[in-house]
Design a protein around this motif. Sequence first.
Motif, PDB file in Angstrom:
ATOM      1  N   GLY A  98      17.472  -9.519 -14.583  1.00  0.00           N
ATOM      2  CA  GLY A  98      16.541 -10.365 -13.847  1.00  0.00           C
ATOM      3  C   GLY A  98      16.228 -11.685 -14.508  1.00  0.00           C
ATOM      4  O   GLY A  98      15.388 -12.449 -14.002  1.00  0.00           O
ATOM      5  N   ALA A  99      16.862 -12.010 -15.630  1.00  0.00           N
ATOM      6  CA  ALA A  99      16.576 -13.262 -16.340  1.00  0.00           C
ATOM      7  C   ALA A  99      17.349 -14.417 -15.703  1.00  0.00           C
ATOM      8  O   ALA A  99      18.574 -14.375 -15.595  1.00  0.00           O
ATOM      9  N   LEU A 100      16.628 -15.452 -15.295  1.00  0.00           N
ATOM     10  CA  LEU A 100      17.248 -16.579 -14.603  1.00  0.00           C
ATOM     11  C   LEU A 100      18.163 -17.384 -15.521  1.00  0.00           C
ATOM     12  O   LEU A 100      19.232 -17.841 -15.088  1.00  0.00           O
ATOM     13  N   GLY A 101      17.772 -17.583 -16.781  1.00  0.00           N
ATOM     14  CA  GLY A 101      18.561 -18.392 -17.700  1.00  0.00           C
ATOM     15  C   GLY A 101      19.992 -17.920 -17.842  1.00  0.00           C
ATOM     16  O   GLY A 101      20.932 -18.693 -17.618  1.00  0.00           O
ATOM     17  N   PRO A 102      20.217 -16.641 -18.232  1.00  0.00           N
ATOM     18  CA  PRO A 102      21.594 -16.148 -18.333  1.00  0.00           C
ATOM     19  C   PRO A 102      22.339 -16.203 -17.005  1.00  0.00           C
ATOM     20  O   PRO A 102      23.545 -16.485 -16.989  1.00  0.00           O
ATOM     21  N   ALA A 103      21.628 -15.949 -15.895  1.00  0.00           N
ATOM     22  CA  ALA A 103      22.286 -15.996 -14.588  1.00  0.00           C
ATOM     23  C   ALA A 103      22.800 -17.406 -14.292  1.00  0.00           C
ATOM     24  O   ALA A 103      23.950 -17.590 -13.874  1.00  0.00           O
ATOM     25  N   LEU A 104      21.950 -18.408 -14.520  1.00  0.00           N
ATOM     26  CA  LEU A 104      22.376 -19.793 -14.299  1.00  0.00           C
ATOM     27  C   LEU A 104      23.520 -20.173 -15.230  1.00  0.00           C
ATOM     28  O   LEU A 104      24.443 -20.902 -14.843  1.00  0.00           O
ATOM     29  N   MET A 105      23.453 -19.688 -16.452  1.00  0.00           N
ATOM     30  CA  MET A 105      24.512 -19.986 -17.415  1.00  0.00           C
ATOM     31  C   MET A 105      25.849 -19.439 -16.921  1.00  0.00           C
ATOM     32  O   MET A 105      26.890 -20.098 -17.038  1.00  0.00           O
ATOM     33  N   ILE A 106      25.825 -18.239 -16.342  1.00  0.00           N
ATOM     34  CA  ILE A 106      27.053 -17.631 -15.823  1.00  0.00           C
ATOM     35  C   ILE A 106      27.607 -18.460 -14.663  1.00  0.00           C
ATOM     36  O   ILE A 106      28.806 -18.761 -14.605  1.00  0.00           O
ATOM     37  N   TRP A 107      26.729 -18.855 -13.731  1.00  0.00           N
ATOM     38  CA  TRP A 107      27.179 -19.670 -12.595  1.00  0.00           C
ATOM     39  C   TRP A 107      27.725 -21.009 -13.061  1.00  0.00           C
ATOM     40  O   TRP A 107      28.708 -21.520 -12.519  1.00  0.00           O
ATOM     41  N   LEU A 108      27.111 -21.583 -14.083  1.00  0.00           N
ATOM     42  CA  LEU A 108      27.565 -22.877 -14.591  1.00  0.00           C
ATOM     43  C   LEU A 108      28.912 -22.747 -15.293  1.00  0.00           C
ATOM     44  O   LEU A 108      29.834 -23.533 -15.042  1.00  0.00           O
ATOM     45  N   VAL A 109      29.041 -21.765 -16.181  1.00  0.00           N
ATOM     46  CA  VAL A 109      30.287 -21.599 -16.935  1.00  0.00           C
ATOM     47  C   VAL A 109      31.442 -21.271 -15.986  1.00  0.00           C
ATOM     48  O   VAL A 109      32.550 -21.822 -16.110  1.00  0.00           O
ATOM     49  N   ALA A 110      31.197 -20.374 -15.033  1.00  0.00           N
ATOM     50  CA  ALA A 110      32.246 -20.038 -14.059  1.00  0.00           C
ATOM     51  C   ALA A 110      32.643 -21.266 -13.246  1.00  0.00           C
ATOM     52  O   ALA A 110      33.828 -21.478 -12.952  1.00  0.00           O
ATOM     53  N   GLY A 111      31.654 -22.080 -12.896  1.00  0.00           N
ATOM     54  CA  GLY A 111      31.951 -23.295 -12.160  1.00  0.00           C
ATOM     55  C   GLY A 111      32.768 -24.276 -12.993  1.00  0.00           C
ATOM     56  O   GLY A 111      33.697 -24.913 -12.487  1.00  0.00           O
ATOM     57  N   LEU A 112      32.420 -24.388 -14.261  1.00  0.00           N
ATOM     58  CA  LEU A 112      33.164 -25.293 -15.140  1.00  0.00           C
ATOM     59  C   LEU A 112      34.592 -24.811 -15.349  1.00  0.00           C
ATOM     60  O   LEU A 112      35.523 -25.622 -15.426  1.00  0.00           O
ATOM     61  N   LEU A 113      34.793 -23.494 -15.435  1.00  0.00           N
ATOM     62  CA  LEU A 113      36.151 -22.963 -15.530  1.00  0.00           C
ATOM     63  C   LEU A 113      36.948 -23.303 -14.271  1.00  0.00           C
ATOM     64  O   LEU A 113      38.132 -23.670 -14.344  1.00  0.00           O
ATOM     65  N   SER A 114      36.307 -23.174 -13.114  1.00  0.00           N
ATOM     66  CA  SER A 114      36.971 -23.558 -11.869  1.00  0.00           C
ATOM     67  C   SER A 114      37.287 -25.045 -11.865  1.00  0.00           C
ATOM     68  O   SER A 114      38.342 -25.472 -11.377  1.00  0.00           O
ATOM     69  N   LEU A 115      36.379 -25.836 -12.421  1.00  0.00           N
ATOM     70  CA  LEU A 115      36.596 -27.281 -12.495  1.00  0.00           C
ATOM     71  C   LEU A 115      37.798 -27.606 -13.389  1.00  0.00           C
ATOM     72  O   LEU A 115      38.558 -28.541 -13.104  1.00  0.00           O
ATOM     73  N   LEU A 116      37.987 -26.829 -14.458  1.00  0.00           N
ATOM     74  CA  LEU A 116      39.165 -27.018 -15.303  1.00  0.00           C
ATOM     75  C   LEU A 116      40.447 -26.799 -14.491  1.00  0.00           C
ATOM     76  O   LEU A 116      41.427 -27.548 -14.628  1.00  0.00           O
TER      77      LEU A 116
END
Length: 443
Positions: free
Chosen positions: A40-58
Motif C-alpha cells: 500500500g505504499a505509494l512511493g515504491p508503487a510510483l517508483m515501479i511505474w516510473l522505472v518500467a516506463g523508463l525501460l520502455s522509453l529505452l
Amino acid sequence: MARTLDRTLGFKDLALIVVGTVIGSGIFIVPAVVLRQVGGALGPALMIWLVAGLLSLLGALTYGEMGAAKPEAGGLYAYIRDAFGPLPAFLYGWTTFFVISTGSVAALSVAFSAYLGQLIPLSPLAAKAVAVTMIVVIATVNIRGTRQGSNVQNWSTAIKVFAIIVMSILLVSFGGGLGGEAKLWPEVVAPGLFSSLGLAMIGVLWAYEGWQYVTFSAGEARDPQRTFPRAIVAGTALLILLYLAANIGYVAALGGAAMDSERIASDAVAVLFGPVAGQVVAVVILLSIFSAANGLTLTSPRLYFSMARDGVFFRRLAEVHPRFRTPAFAIGAGSVWSAVLAASGTFEQLLTYVVFSGWIFYGLGALSIFVFRRRDPGAVRPFRVPAYPLTPALFVAAAAAIVLNAMITQPARAAVGLAVVLAGVPAYMVWQSRPERQPHLAE
C-alpha cells in the motif's frame, strides 16, 4: 495489384498510435494490484511505474533509430529479419498473427462487452455478439482507409488522454488520501519488499506493452526519418506521465483503501463524486478499450503484409486494395481470427501461455541495432539513440529478465508458450519450399 502503401501518417498520428494502443483497461485496474504487492505504499508503487516506463522509453529510443533508418512496413519484424535472418522474424510474425496481436484484440473485445454489461445487461450470447461486432466495426474502418483508421485512433485516444488528465486532477484536488491516510513509504524495509518490487515490475511492464506496434506502420509515415523517432519517444514519455498522474489520483481519493479496490478508477471517482460519476469512468474505459483495439488493427496487419511480401505468408495478404490503398486482406484475415478467438474464448489460455514470449522478440529487435551499427558503421542515421550502447543494452537486459522470470516462476506455462512459437518452424519450411514464393520487395 499495387504492392506499396501510401505514406499518410504524420507525427501526431504516430504518437497517438503509441499512446492509444498501450492504454486499454490496465491503468484503470492494475494500480491496485501493484499497491497490494508493495504493502500500500505509494512511493515504491510510483517508483515501479516510473522505472518500467523508463525501460520502455529505452526501447522506444532504440527502435526510433531503426525506424528512421529503415522506415518500411513491418517494423520490428523487418529489424529482426535483416539482422538475424528470416526464421526468427517469421516466428515473431507467426506468433503475433495467431496469438499475440489477434489474441489481444480478442481480449479487448471481450473486456469491452464485459464493461458494457455493467451499463446494459447482456446475456452470454449477446456479450459474444458485442465482442465480435466491435472487431468487425474496427476492421471495416481500417480497411476503408489508413487515414480513416488513424482519425478514429486520434480522436478516441485524445478523448481518453483528456479524461485521464481531468480525472487525475479532480481526484488530487478533492481527495484527502495524500494528506494522512496513504502511506508514502514502508515503515520498515523488509527483505521481502525487494522481491515484491520485482514481481510488481513485471506486471507494470505488461501494462506498458504495446508501444512497439507503431513500428509496423513506419512504412506509412510521412517524412519518417524525422517524424517516427520523435513520435515513438514522445508517445512513450506521455504514457509515463499519464500513468504516474493516475496512480497519484487514485491514492488521493481512496487513501490506504486503494490497494483493496477491484476497480480502482471507478471506485476512486465514485467515492468522491457519487456512483453516477463512477459509471462515467466505465464509459471512458469502453472508449479506451475500443481505441486500443483500433490501434492494434491499424498496425499489426502491416506485419502480416510484410511477411506475405517476403513470400512466407499467405500471398493475398501482400495485396494493397486498389481503391482504399490499405492491406485489406491482411486486416481482414487478422480480424477474422480475432473474432474466432473472441467467440470461442480460447484467447485467454493462449495469451497466458504465449504473451511472455513476445519479449524474446522485443529483445531481439533491440539487439538488431548492434548488428546494423557493426555491419554498416557509415550508414546515414537520421536519428541516433542517445547513450549508445548503454540504452539498447539496458532494454535488452530488461527483456531477458522478463523472459527468464517467466521461465523460472512459471516453467510449465513458459514451455507451452515456447512450443507454440516453435510450432511455426515447420510452417516456415512449408512456405519456404513453395515454388511461387516471391522475394522481398522494398517499399
